[in-house]
Design an enzyme around this catalytic site. Structure first.
Site, PDB file in Angstrom:
ATOM      1  N   ASP A 115      66.013  73.193  32.847  1.00  0.00           N
ATOM      2  CA  ASP A 115      64.708  73.329  32.199  1.00  0.00           C
ATOM      3  C   ASP A 115      64.487  74.809  31.925  1.00  0.00           C
ATOM      4  O   ASP A 115      65.236  75.650  32.441  1.00  0.00           O
ATOM      5  CB  ASP A 115      63.589  72.772  33.109  1.00  0.00           C
ATOM      6  CG  ASP A 115      62.388  72.298  32.295  1.00  0.00           C
ATOM      7  OD1 ASP A 115      61.801  73.137  31.572  1.00  0.00           O
ATOM      8  OD2 ASP A 115      62.045  71.112  32.348  1.00  0.00           O
ATOM      9  N   ILE A 116      63.433  75.124  31.153  1.00  0.00           N
ATOM     10  CA  ILE A 116      63.129  76.547  30.961  1.00  0.00           C
ATOM     11  C   ILE A 116      62.259  77.066  32.093  1.00  0.00           C
ATOM     12  O   ILE A 116      62.013  78.259  32.206  1.00  0.00           O
ATOM     13  CB  ILE A 116      62.443  76.841  29.600  1.00  0.00           C
ATOM     14  CG1 ILE A 116      61.237  75.924  29.385  1.00  0.00           C
ATOM     15  CG2 ILE A 116      63.422  76.739  28.454  1.00  0.00           C
ATOM     16  CD1 ILE A 116      60.348  76.362  28.230  1.00  0.00           C
TER      17      ILE A 116
ATOM     18  N   ASP B  69      67.723  77.132  28.266  1.00  0.00           N
ATOM     19  CA  ASP B  69      66.857  76.919  27.108  1.00  0.00           C
ATOM     20  C   ASP B  69      67.680  76.255  26.005  1.00  0.00           C
ATOM     21  O   ASP B  69      68.676  76.818  25.543  1.00  0.00           O
ATOM     22  CB  ASP B  69      66.329  78.295  26.632  1.00  0.00           C
ATOM     23  CG  ASP B  69      65.300  78.156  25.520  1.00  0.00           C
ATOM     24  OD1 ASP B  69      65.137  77.030  25.005  1.00  0.00           O
ATOM     25  OD2 ASP B  69      64.683  79.180  25.176  1.00  0.00           O
TER      26      ASP B  69
ATOM     27  N   TYR C  42      53.809  66.473  15.485  1.00  0.00           N
ATOM     28  CA  TYR C  42      54.681  65.842  16.493  1.00  0.00           C
ATOM     29  C   TYR C  42      55.327  64.581  15.899  1.00  0.00           C
ATOM     30  O   TYR C  42      56.541  64.376  16.002  1.00  0.00           O
ATOM     31  CB  TYR C  42      53.829  65.512  17.711  1.00  0.00           C
ATOM     32  CG  TYR C  42      54.515  64.748  18.816  1.00  0.00           C
ATOM     33  CD1 TYR C  42      55.539  65.312  19.566  1.00  0.00           C
ATOM     34  CD2 TYR C  42      54.104  63.450  19.144  1.00  0.00           C
ATOM     35  CE1 TYR C  42      56.134  64.617  20.606  1.00  0.00           C
ATOM     36  CE2 TYR C  42      54.688  62.745  20.189  1.00  0.00           C
ATOM     37  CZ  TYR C  42      55.712  63.329  20.909  1.00  0.00           C
ATOM     38  OH  TYR C  42      56.293  62.638  21.935  1.00  0.00           O
TER      39      TYR C  42
HETATM   40  C1  AKB Z   1      51.888  61.965  23.396  1.00  0.00           C
HETATM   41  O1  AKB Z   1      50.774  61.466  23.660  1.00  0.00           O
HETATM   42  O2  AKB Z   1      52.024  62.928  22.629  1.00  0.00           O
HETATM   43  C2  AKB Z   1      53.115  61.349  24.008  1.00  0.00           C
HETATM   44  C3  AKB Z   1      53.717  60.289  23.128  1.00  0.00           C
HETATM   45  C4  AKB Z   1      53.049  58.992  22.943  1.00  0.00           C
HETATM   46  O3  AKB Z   1      54.753  60.503  22.591  1.00  0.00           O
HETATM   47  N1  AKB Z   1      52.821  60.807  25.283  1.00  0.00           N
END
Ligand code: AKB
Length: 321
Positions: A34-35, A52, A143
């Site tokens: 881990d970092i 890393d 994300y």
């Molecule tokens: C988040 O809430 O960002 C994560 C996911 C659902 O990938 N737990």
């Protein structure tokens, strides 16, 4: 004998996966990295090193030196945190994965890679109930965009270079060992900690926001089951749907009240509410059940009992109920 590298061993999934993999493969065969420093049991229970994933030269050196055959790359910036620094999150989530895929392509000894995707790959135009394996995917968070791009890259490396990379679209995970950090589903962990610590919690999601949630032991078992399945049985080379239960903050509150009467909750939705509303409420994981036998054991009642008991022990708080 396999030699396994875990990247992100100090995180919510990594800290529990490392322990389980060490039970199966032997402590000396599971290299936790881990970092940042991990918990004592991870650092003392077998090889641990600061590493890393963004440092591709050290990464490849480490993999060759330790004759690694399987990689679990778990490090990522989660949905809530990613919205605060979108470009940085994109860089970490994508370049980390690309470094791993390239290493797997270059080093013949690396036979298998695991990389987590998420229900965040879905978006507001996706059917929200019983979301199918194959459906509309137009994520609106950085994300989600990085996870969807990652899935496409995994499939590309599988088709183009024959890399055996496997992935699951995790729902929200409930666990007591390591607190999650920066996700939208984090409320489902925080709520238990605050119930035990303070008897009250302010939820950043509204009372009836339903999201798919799963208890960590079920998620760990599923991850290892997928990795142990014969390659020939796998038909999905992007990422497999994995559901769990469709649960709201109000339902968790009710379940906790059975153990901690008087537990208070109020609701102050923030920017994560907007994210949650673009995600599925429930997931169709029948393709995972068919290909590699996915199922889960723990329901909300049993999760709640274990969470309260374990968090009370951890925080050394005994006065419950
Ligand atoms: C988040 O809430 O960002 C994560 C996911 C659902 O990938 N737990």
């Amino acid at each position: 004998m396999d030699r396994i590298l875990i990247i992100g061993a100090a995180g919510q999934i990594g800290s529990e996966l490392t322990v389980e993999l060490r039970k199966i493969y032997g402590n000396d065969h599971v290299f936790a990295t881990d970092i940042k420093e991990a918990s004592r049991d991870i650092m003392d229970g077998g090889p641990f090193q600061l590493l890393d994933v963004m440092d591709d030269k050290r990464l490849i050196h480490f993999i060759i030196r330790h004759k690694i055959t399987q990689i679990y790359h778990l490090a990522a910036v989660l949905s809530g945190n990613a919205e605060k620094l979108p470009l940085q999150a994109w860089h970490i989530n994508m370049d980390g994965l690309m470094n791993i895929l390239e290493v797997a392509k270059m080093v013949d000894e690396v036979k298998k890679v695991f990389w987590p995707s998420s229900i965040a790959v879905f978006g507001p135009t996706t059917p929200r109930l019983n979301t199918p394996q194959l459906t509309i995917m137009e994520p609106t968070t950085v994300y989600g965009v990085s996870k969807l791009a990652g899935e496409r890259w995994c499939e590309y490396y599988h088709k183009r270079y024959n890399i055996d990379v496997r992935s699951i679209r995790y729902p929200g995970l409930i666990s007591y060992k390591t607190e999650a950090g920066g996700g939208t589903t984090d409320y489902a962990v925080e709520i238990y900690y605050e119930a035990v610590r303070n008897g009250k919690y302010t939820s950043f999601l509204s009372a009836d926001t339903a999201l798919p949630l799963l208890f960590m032991p079920d998620a760990i078992k599923a991850t290892i089951d997928l990795m142990e399945t014969d390659r020939a049985k796998l038909t999905v080379h992007s990422a497999y749907n994995m559901g769990g239960m469709s649960i709201t903050p109000a339902q968790i509150h009710k379940a906790i009240c059975k153990h901690i009467p008087g537990f208070q909750i109020d609701y102050v939705p923030d920017f994560r509410q907007v994210i949650a509303e673009t995600w599925p409420q429930s997931i169709d994981d029948s393709v995972s059940a068919r290909d590699w036998g996915y199922s889960y054991r723990y329901d909300l009642e049993s999760i709640t009992e274990i969470m309260i008991e374990e968090i009370s022990k951890k925080l050394n708080i005994s006065a419950l109920g």
